[in-house]
Design a protein around this motif. Structure first.
Motif, PDB file in Angstrom:
ATOM      1  N   PRO A   1      -5.730  40.402  17.355  1.00  0.00           N
ATOM      2  CA  PRO A   1      -4.995  40.871  18.319  1.00  0.00           C
ATOM      3  C   PRO A   1      -5.158  42.569  18.305  1.00  0.00           C
ATOM      4  O   PRO A   1      -5.298  42.941  17.167  1.00  0.00           O
ATOM      5  N   PRO A   2      -4.409  43.165  19.457  1.00  0.00           N
ATOM      6  CA  PRO A   2      -4.641  44.649  19.443  1.00  0.00           C
ATOM      7  C   PRO A   2      -3.895  45.373  18.402  1.00  0.00           C
ATOM      8  O   PRO A   2      -2.856  44.585  17.934  1.00  0.00           O
ATOM      9  N   LEU A   3      -4.136  46.382  17.735  1.00  0.00           N
ATOM     10  CA  LEU A   3      -3.360  46.838  16.779  1.00  0.00           C
ATOM     11  C   LEU A   3      -1.868  46.827  16.872  1.00  0.00           C
ATOM     12  O   LEU A   3      -1.332  46.747  15.671  1.00  0.00           O
ATOM     13  N   GLU A   4      -1.311  47.293  18.080  1.00  0.00           N
ATOM     14  CA  GLU A   4       0.104  47.439  18.129  1.00  0.00           C
ATOM     15  C   GLU A   4       0.720  46.114  17.982  1.00  0.00           C
ATOM     16  O   GLU A   4       2.041  46.035  17.649  1.00  0.00           O
ATOM     17  N   ALA A   5      -0.072  44.959  18.149  1.00  0.00           N
ATOM     18  CA  ALA A   5       0.650  43.637  17.900  1.00  0.00           C
ATOM     19  C   ALA A   5       0.578  43.117  16.580  1.00  0.00           C
ATOM     20  O   ALA A   5       1.113  42.176  16.214  1.00  0.00           O
ATOM     21  N   VAL A   6      -0.374  43.770  15.896  1.00  0.00           N
ATOM     22  CA  VAL A   6      -0.551  43.144  14.478  1.00  0.00           C
ATOM     23  C   VAL A   6       0.853  43.677  13.647  1.00  0.00           C
ATOM     24  O   VAL A   6       1.145  44.854  13.513  1.00  0.00           O
TER      25      VAL A   6
ATOM     26  N   ARG B   1      -0.199  39.937  30.095  1.00  0.00           N
ATOM     27  CA  ARG B   1       0.490  40.952  30.443  1.00  0.00           C
ATOM     28  C   ARG B   1       0.289  42.113  29.337  1.00  0.00           C
ATOM     29  O   ARG B   1       0.255  43.349  29.204  1.00  0.00           O
ATOM     30  N   SER B   2       0.216  41.653  28.016  1.00  0.00           N
ATOM     31  CA  SER B   2       0.023  42.486  26.886  1.00  0.00           C
ATOM     32  C   SER B   2      -1.178  42.882  26.404  1.00  0.00           C
ATOM     33  O   SER B   2      -1.569  43.985  25.897  1.00  0.00           O
ATOM     34  N   GLY B   3      -2.302  42.281  27.291  1.00  0.00           N
ATOM     35  CA  GLY B   3      -3.615  42.762  26.986  1.00  0.00           C
ATOM     36  C   GLY B   3      -4.356  41.899  25.996  1.00  0.00           C
ATOM     37  O   GLY B   3      -5.705  42.269  25.928  1.00  0.00           O
ATOM     38  N   ARG B   4      -3.680  40.886  25.343  1.00  0.00           N
ATOM     39  CA  ARG B   4      -4.630  40.210  24.402  1.00  0.00           C
ATOM     40  C   ARG B   4      -5.518  39.210  25.075  1.00  0.00           C
ATOM     41  O   ARG B   4      -6.470  38.980  24.657  1.00  0.00           O
ATOM     42  N   LEU B   5      -5.128  38.944  26.574  1.00  0.00           N
ATOM     43  CA  LEU B   5      -6.136  38.178  27.174  1.00  0.00           C
ATOM     44  C   LEU B   5      -6.422  38.858  28.446  1.00  0.00           C
ATOM     45  O   LEU B   5      -5.425  39.432  28.969  1.00  0.00           O
ATOM     46  N   ARG B   6      -7.542  39.049  28.683  1.00  0.00           N
ATOM     47  CA  ARG B   6      -7.965  39.995  29.909  1.00  0.00           C
ATOM     48  C   ARG B   6      -7.359  39.504  31.099  1.00  0.00           C
ATOM     49  O   ARG B   6      -6.940  38.362  31.266  1.00  0.00           O
ATOM     50  N   SER B   7      -7.390  40.364  32.317  1.00  0.00           N
ATOM     51  CA  SER B   7      -6.785  40.103  33.598  1.00  0.00           C
ATOM     52  C   SER B   7      -7.345  38.916  34.197  1.00  0.00           C
ATOM     53  O   SER B   7      -8.509  38.738  34.078  1.00  0.00           O
ATOM     54  N   SER B   8      -6.478  37.959  34.857  1.00  0.00           N
ATOM     55  CA  SER B   8      -6.995  36.743  35.262  1.00  0.00           C
ATOM     56  C   SER B   8      -7.620  37.151  36.817  1.00  0.00           C
ATOM     57  O   SER B   8      -7.520  38.184  37.451  1.00  0.00           O
ATOM     58  N   ARG B   9      -8.182  36.019  37.453  1.00  0.00           N
ATOM     59  CA  ARG B   9      -8.625  36.262  38.663  1.00  0.00           C
ATOM     60  C   ARG B   9      -7.992  35.151  39.502  1.00  0.00           C
ATOM     61  O   ARG B   9      -7.308  34.606  38.925  1.00  0.00           O
ATOM     62  N   ARG B  10      -8.356  35.123  40.890  1.00  0.00           N
ATOM     63  CA  ARG B  10      -7.607  34.132  41.627  1.00  0.00           C
ATOM     64  C   ARG B  10      -8.666  33.400  42.200  1.00  0.00           C
ATOM     65  O   ARG B  10      -9.576  33.771  42.547  1.00  0.00           O
ATOM     66  N   ASP B  11      -8.167  31.859  41.939  1.00  0.00           N
ATOM     67  CA  ASP B  11      -9.189  31.133  42.706  1.00  0.00           C
ATOM     68  C   ASP B  11      -8.933  30.859  44.076  1.00  0.00           C
ATOM     69  O   ASP B  11      -7.969  31.630  44.536  1.00  0.00           O
ATOM     70  N   PRO B  12      -9.649  30.350  45.041  1.00  0.00           N
ATOM     71  CA  PRO B  12      -9.495  30.067  46.500  1.00  0.00           C
ATOM     72  C   PRO B  12      -8.119  30.011  46.774  1.00  0.00           C
ATOM     73  O   PRO B  12      -7.625  30.078  47.974  1.00  0.00           O
ATOM     74  N   GLY B  13      -7.434  28.888  46.036  1.00  0.00           N
ATOM     75  CA  GLY B  13      -6.176  28.463  46.219  1.00  0.00           C
ATOM     76  C   GLY B  13      -5.135  29.533  45.816  1.00  0.00           C
ATOM     77  O   GLY B  13      -4.022  29.178  46.140  1.00  0.00           O
ATOM     78  N   GLY B  14      -5.458  30.559  45.163  1.00  0.00           N
ATOM     79  CA  GLY B  14      -4.615  31.704  44.814  1.00  0.00           C
ATOM     80  C   GLY B  14      -4.124  31.278  43.148  1.00  0.00           C
ATOM     81  O   GLY B  14      -3.189  32.183  42.832  1.00  0.00           O
ATOM     82  N   ALA B  15      -4.408  30.304  42.667  1.00  0.00           N
ATOM     83  CA  ALA B  15      -4.025  30.288  41.226  1.00  0.00           C
ATOM     84  C   ALA B  15      -4.668  31.123  40.450  1.00  0.00           C
ATOM     85  O   ALA B  15      -5.903  31.480  40.619  1.00  0.00           O
ATOM     86  N   LYS B  16      -4.004  31.436  39.271  1.00  0.00           N
ATOM     87  CA  LYS B  16      -4.762  32.309  38.445  1.00  0.00           C
ATOM     88  C   LYS B  16      -5.827  31.657  37.486  1.00  0.00           C
ATOM     89  O   LYS B  16      -5.480  30.193  37.374  1.00  0.00           O
ATOM     90  N   CYS B  17      -6.842  32.265  37.208  1.00  0.00           N
ATOM     91  CA  CYS B  17      -7.927  31.736  36.486  1.00  0.00           C
ATOM     92  C   CYS B  17      -8.526  32.515  35.602  1.00  0.00           C
ATOM     93  O   CYS B  17      -8.718  33.848  35.912  1.00  0.00           O
ATOM     94  N   TRP B  18      -9.367  31.993  34.503  1.00  0.00           N
ATOM     95  CA  TRP B  18     -10.192  32.793  33.640  1.00  0.00           C
ATOM     96  C   TRP B  18     -11.452  32.362  33.452  1.00  0.00           C
ATOM     97  O   TRP B  18     -11.504  30.917  33.396  1.00  0.00           O
ATOM     98  N   LEU B  19     -12.337  33.089  33.124  1.00  0.00           N
ATOM     99  CA  LEU B  19     -13.657  32.519  32.622  1.00  0.00           C
ATOM    100  C   LEU B  19     -13.705  32.015  31.409  1.00  0.00           C
ATOM    101  O   LEU B  19     -12.942  32.725  30.317  1.00  0.00           O
ATOM    102  N   ALA B  20     -13.971  30.913  30.957  1.00  0.00           N
ATOM    103  CA  ALA B  20     -13.773  30.003  29.742  1.00  0.00           C
ATOM    104  C   ALA B  20     -14.437  30.715  28.458  1.00  0.00           C
ATOM    105  O   ALA B  20     -13.620  31.270  27.532  1.00  0.00           O
ATOM    106  N   HIS B  21     -15.552  31.580  28.662  1.00  0.00           N
ATOM    107  CA  HIS B  21     -16.286  32.257  27.628  1.00  0.00           C
ATOM    108  C   HIS B  21     -15.344  33.667  27.439  1.00  0.00           C
ATOM    109  O   HIS B  21     -15.298  34.027  26.225  1.00  0.00           O
ATOM    110  N   GLU B  22     -14.774  34.257  28.517  1.00  0.00           N
ATOM    111  CA  GLU B  22     -13.868  35.307  28.270  1.00  0.00           C
ATOM    112  C   GLU B  22     -12.645  35.080  27.460  1.00  0.00           C
ATOM    113  O   GLU B  22     -12.268  35.752  26.420  1.00  0.00           O
ATOM    114  N   VAL B  23     -12.016  33.970  27.694  1.00  0.00           N
ATOM    115  CA  VAL B  23     -10.655  33.322  26.803  1.00  0.00           C
ATOM    116  C   VAL B  23     -11.002  33.283  25.575  1.00  0.00           C
ATOM    117  O   VAL B  23     -10.469  33.694  24.586  1.00  0.00           O
TER     118      VAL B  23
END
Length: 87
Positions: A58-63, A28-50
């Motif tokens: 972290p983004p400047l506003e979070a430092v 939500r804060s943008g530190r981790l890019r938006s997730s995708r959904r797997d065929p079952g509807g669960a949130k998932c991320w590509l490992a290299h992106e994580v």
């Protein structure tokens, strides 16, 4: 074609030793890019992106500001959540 590793929120939480809610807050804060959904509807991320997102600073506003001489009372007051008023 190379295989792409996909991680669910639980995988990310386990890797970084945090709670699931922390992973969702990072998204939500943008530190981790938006997730995708797997065929079952669960949130998932590509490992290299994580790994890219969470090893980058972290983004400047979070430092936080550099160490500032604050009293404990000032620090507590600055981080306290506002109380809800009874209706």
């Amino acid at each position: 074609m190379a295989a792409v590793e996909v991680w669910r929120a639980g995988d990310v939480a386990s890797l970084y030793g945090v709670d699931l809610s922390t992973v969702h807050r990072w998204e939500r804060s943008g530190r981790l890019r938006s997730s995708r959904r797997d065929p079952g509807g669960a949130k998932c991320w590509l490992a290299h992106e994580v790994l890219e997102d969470l090893t980058a600073p972290p983004p400047l506003e979070a430092v936080p500001d550099p160490v500032v001489s604050m009293s404990v009372d000032e620090l507590v007051a600055a981080t306290r959540k506002p109380r809800r008023r009874a209706s």
